[in-house]
Design an enzyme around this catalytic site. Structure first.
Site, PDB file in Angstrom:
ATOM      1  CG  ASN A  65       1.147   0.814   4.233  1.00 51.60           C
ATOM      2  OD1 ASN A  65       0.917  -0.370   4.028  1.00 51.60           O
ATOM      3  ND2 ASN A  65       2.374   1.310   4.295  1.00 51.60           N
ATOM      4  N   GLY A  66      -1.161  -0.938   6.294  1.00 53.09           N
ATOM      5  CA  GLY A  66      -0.853  -1.728   7.490  1.00 53.09           C
ATOM      6  C   GLY A  66      -1.997  -2.670   7.809  1.00 53.09           C
ATOM      7  CG  HIS A  86      19.577 -36.765  -3.189  1.00 52.81           C
ATOM      8  ND1 HIS A  86      19.833 -38.076  -2.866  1.00 52.81           N
ATOM      9  CD2 HIS A  86      20.791 -36.156  -3.241  1.00 52.81           C
ATOM     10  CE1 HIS A  86      21.141 -38.249  -2.712  1.00 52.81           C
ATOM     11  NE2 HIS A  86      21.736 -37.088  -2.939  1.00 52.81           N
ATOM     12  CD  GLU A 134      17.562 -13.109  -6.669  1.00 52.08           C
ATOM     13  OE1 GLU A 134      16.970 -13.608  -5.698  1.00 52.08           O
ATOM     14  OE2 GLU A 134      17.201 -12.046  -7.200  1.00 52.08           O
ATOM     15  CE  LYS A 169      11.954  -2.791  -4.995  1.00 53.79           C
ATOM     16  NZ  LYS A 169      12.603  -4.004  -5.482  1.00 53.79           N
ATOM     17  NE  ARG A 186       4.591   1.853   0.205  1.00 52.97           N
ATOM     18  CZ  ARG A 186       5.558   1.595   1.073  1.00 52.97           C
ATOM     19  NH1 ARG A 186       6.806   1.808   0.717  1.00 52.97           N
ATOM     20  NH2 ARG A 186       5.287   1.135   2.255  1.00 52.97           N
ATOM     21  CE  LYS A 236      14.328 -11.285  -9.046  1.00 54.72           C
ATOM     22  NZ  LYS A 236      14.843 -10.904  -7.810  1.00 54.72           N
ATOM     23  CD  GLU A 276      10.632 -11.930  -7.269  1.00 55.79           C
ATOM     24  OE1 GLU A 276      10.446 -11.354  -6.206  1.00 55.79           O
ATOM     25  OE2 GLU A 276      11.663 -11.760  -7.942  1.00 55.79           O
ATOM     26  CD1 TRP A 304       0.396  -6.424  -2.910  1.00 53.69           C
ATOM     27  CD2 TRP A 304      -0.045  -6.992  -0.796  1.00 53.69           C
ATOM     28  NE1 TRP A 304       0.752  -7.735  -2.746  1.00 53.69           N
ATOM     29  CE2 TRP A 304       0.490  -8.114  -1.463  1.00 53.69           C
ATOM     30  CE3 TRP A 304      -0.396  -7.123   0.553  1.00 53.69           C
ATOM     31  CZ2 TRP A 304       0.683  -9.343  -0.839  1.00 53.69           C
ATOM     32  CZ3 TRP A 304      -0.207  -8.353   1.169  1.00 53.69           C
ATOM     33  CH2 TRP A 304       0.337  -9.443   0.479  1.00 53.69           C
ATOM     34  CB  CYS A 334      -0.951   0.084   1.187  1.00 53.25           C
ATOM     35  SG  CYS A 334      -2.131  -1.249   1.252  1.00 53.25           S
TER      36      CYS A 334
HETATM   37  C1  G6P Z   1       9.311  -8.525  -1.411  1.00 56.86           C
HETATM   38  C2  G6P Z   1       9.937  -8.035  -2.701  1.00 56.86           C
HETATM   39  C3  G6P Z   1      11.265  -8.755  -2.930  1.00 56.86           C
HETATM   40  C4  G6P Z   1      12.186  -8.564  -1.739  1.00 56.86           C
HETATM   41  C5  G6P Z   1      11.502  -8.990  -0.437  1.00 56.86           C
HETATM   42  C6  G6P Z   1      12.309  -8.558   0.773  1.00 56.86           C
HETATM   43  O1  G6P Z   1       8.926  -9.847  -1.548  1.00 56.86           O
HETATM   44  O2  G6P Z   1       9.070  -8.265  -3.790  1.00 56.86           O
HETATM   45  O3  G6P Z   1      11.890  -8.243  -4.088  1.00 56.86           O
HETATM   46  O4  G6P Z   1      13.346  -9.304  -1.924  1.00 56.86           O
HETATM   47  O5  G6P Z   1      10.219  -8.379  -0.316  1.00 56.86           O
HETATM   48  O6  G6P Z   1      12.309  -7.159   0.808  1.00 56.86           O
HETATM   49  P1  G6P Z   1      13.413  -6.279   1.477  1.00 56.86           P
HETATM   50  O7  G6P Z   1      12.982  -4.869   1.175  1.00 56.86           O
HETATM   51  O8  G6P Z   1      13.375  -6.583   2.943  1.00 56.86           O
HETATM   52  O9  G6P Z   1      14.703  -6.615   0.857  1.00 56.86           O
END
Ligand code: G6P
Length: 613
Positions: A100-101, A509, A486, A608, A27, A490, A493, A74, A2
């Protein structure tokens, strides 16, 4: 999680709110809304969808007002739809809120309010909060700011809120606990937002609210800040350093692509002024201050979520190799709920791009309560995690706006490498020559990342071939196992293709059962001590007709004969190789997502900055 924005001053509020919401859309982006005060009435527009859907809806009715609030959501309570979108009004229609929260005790509050005759249109906790404030305001007959203060005493949970009152076009009341909120102080005007990006072109003066603070933004008056205990606070004005270009796309089609290509610079910025190989020196005041504590630590615990957790995993290999101190890497969300064994002999590294991730913050509080020292690795300056830490080091990667993290990851790994090198030098666990060689190599890593970016066209070609695959496997060993994780993250996501990252040898395994001629397997097979082992793993995949996309060291001939595609990257020592090897994986995911028509900067269901647990 949010985004909230507000404006009060002489200018027209609507365009400021809309532009601000577009900047905060990273956000959350499942619904959006604005409320303004116009001729003694509240004009409210909200809709499911993105900020562009909101402007379509408002089209033609644009309200003329110099005070307003806006929200991009969100969803937490209730599905994303027009009714659950913010702002929410109180039963009388006199008050309107954005939030937001999460209000954790909203159910109990809702029951109590229902008994008093209040009714609710939405499924949200936010509508409960605004009616609670209304109830306090009317029953106690107090001004809005006082009603907010009193009501918040009854609230358990996290919030950044902003409230307008129909009959009072000269004030916005805002408050924060656990969710970020910053006030922009202009000339006869105030801005309010979840981060400073919505008001950068108007003012550089910002007041970051602390938890438990209420801000009263009165037209033409000084900013008033007080605590919910009713103590007046003298607001501290920060001068923002961020520039506007940093939060714009700068000619790139997507923020994610821009941020991928920014990495040579962002890594350079991370290292600048800190890494001085000629003097055999690493300058980091936060580490210096806590060096003895760190060197005496029984172990380090790295706490993070998502991509930042992967940076922690890479750092585990680096710290143990350079420093010979045991490291544990924890998901913040698990750590905080499993009664971990932590003591004052532990040093906890909290890694977070945003510095606002709720689980990471809660894990920090837990570790602190057990006496551990907290060292924060954050990208966002002044963020909650940065402030909650005893000391720390910023990554200085610049604002990251694409939801999928790219440049923050390489900056986190770079800064953690610096810390490991600095401590290893103090502890004497690296021979001087190796220390110096690694410093020079780290200094040159930006140029190697630049070179790795030249794989862009090839990764696009490979993406075209595999864009319709339903599954991907990513394999790596040692320092590059987290890179495989990672890479898979990616892809998941942003392209919504199922992908798994695995330690290459562990494949047999389980995941090997998935391999057939349909299955692309991305293998990090650059030169290093595990090279021969990884070659064998590739053979195992080939024997089952899997399709191999291999990341190899420039000039490699051995893997070329086995793989369907090889992507060459510059040669780097294995401990620094994750920074380079991750680049083609970012590009591959990006191109696949674009070809599948996905919204790369705002992937579905993600946000984010995850400020709720
Ligand atoms: C969300 C974002 C990710 C990020 C994660 C941790 O899931 O989409 O890209 O890695 O939060 O966020 P931070 O700001 O704590 O690195």
């Amino acid at each position: 999680m949010c985004g909230i924005v507000g404006y009060i001053g002489e200018k027209e509020a609507y365009p400021i709110l809309i532009k601000g919401l577009a900047r905060l859309e990273y956000r959350g982006y499942d619904s959006a809304g604005v409320a303004m005060l116009e001729d003694g009435e509240i004009s409210l527009f909200k809709t499911k969808g993105k900020v562009s859907d909101l402007t379509d809806k408002v089209n033609g009715h644009k309200p003329e007002s110099t005070i307003g609030i806006g929200h991009t959501r969100w969803a937490t309570h209730g599905p994303p739809n027009d009714v659950n979108a913010h702002p929410h009004t109180s039963n009388s229609g006199n008050l309107v809120i954005i939030h937001n929260g999460i209000i954790e005790n909203y159910d109990a509050l809702k029951k109590a309010l229902t008994e008093k005759g209040y009714t609710f249109q939405s499924d949200t906790d936010t509508e409960v909060l605004i009616n609670l404030i209304e109830e306090v305001k009317t029953s106690q007959n107090v001004p809005l700011a006082e009603a907010v203060r009193m009501a918040l005493h009854q609230v358990i949970g996290a919030y950044a809120i902003a409230i307008l009152e129909k009959d009072n076009p000269d004030v916005i009341v805002a408050a924060r606990k656990g969710s970020p909120l910053v006030v922009g102080v202009g000339d006869g005007e105030f801005f309010l937002a979840s981060d400073a990006s919505p008001f950068l072109e108007f003012t550089r003066n910002a007041v970051y609210l602390e938890d438990g603070e209420i801000a009263i933004l009165r037209r033409g008056e000084k900013l008033q800040v007080k605590t919910i205990e009713n103590d007046e606070i003298e607001p501290y004005i920060h001068e923002l350093q961020m520039n506007l270009e940093a939060i714009e796309k700068g000619g790139y089609e997507h923020f994610m692509l821009k941020e991928i290509f920014e990495q040579p610079k962002s890594i350079y910025d991370t290292l600048r002024g800190r890494l001085l190989p000629d003097q055999q020196l690493i300058v980091m005041s936060g580490v210096e201050e806590y060096a003895q504590k760190m060197l005496n630590a029984e172990r380090f615990i790295f706490i993070a979520c998502g991509t930042s957790w992967h940076a922690g995993l890479v750092a585990e290999y680096i710290f143990e190799e350079y420093l010979r101190i045991p490291v544990e890497v924890e998901y913040a969300s698990e750590f905080r709920y499993r009664n971990p064994v932590v003591s004052e002999k532990d040093v906890v590294f909290a890694i977070s791009q945003s510095g606002e991730t709720a689980d990471t913050l809660a894990a920090i509080e837990l570790a602190k309560s057990k006496g551990a020292t907290i060292f924060g690795i954050c990208n966002v300056v002044g963020s909650s995690i940065a402030r909650a830490s005893d000391a720390g080091a910023y990554t200085h990667a610049g604002p990251e706006i694409g939801v999928a993290s790219t440049k923050a990851f390489t900056a986190q790994v770079s800064v953690l490498t610096l810390i490991a090198l600095k401590l290893a030098q103090k502890k004497g666990t690296l021979p001087v020559k190796r220390f110096v060689d690694l410093c020079y190599e780290l200094e040159g890593i930006s140029a190697k990342v630049e070179k790795a970016l030249q794989t862009d066209a090839l990764t696009e070609k490979i993406a075209a071939e595999f864009k319709n695959s339903r599954n991907f496997l990513y394999l790596g060993r040692g320092f590059n196992f987290p890179v495989a994780l990672e890479g898979a993250l990616k892809l998941k996501e942003i392209s919504y293709i199922h992908a798994e990252g695995y330690p290459a040898a562990e494949m047999k395994h389980g995941p090997i059962a998935l391999i057939d001629e349909e299955m692309p397997v991305v293998v990090i097979a650059t030169k290093g001590p595990n090279f021969e082992k990884v070659k064998s793993n590739i053979q195992e995949v080939k024997a089952r007709k899997g399709r191999i996309i291999a990341i190899v060291t420039e000039g490699d001939t051995e893997i070329k004969d086995m793989a369907d595609y090889t992507i060459e990257v510059p040669e780097v020592s294995q401990s620094l190789s994750p920074i380079v090897n991750t680049i083609p994986l970012q590009l591959l995911s990006y191109h696949i997502a674009v070809m599948r028509g996905c919204n790369v900067d705002q992937p579905r269901n993600l946000a984010k900055s995850v400020t709720v647990e």
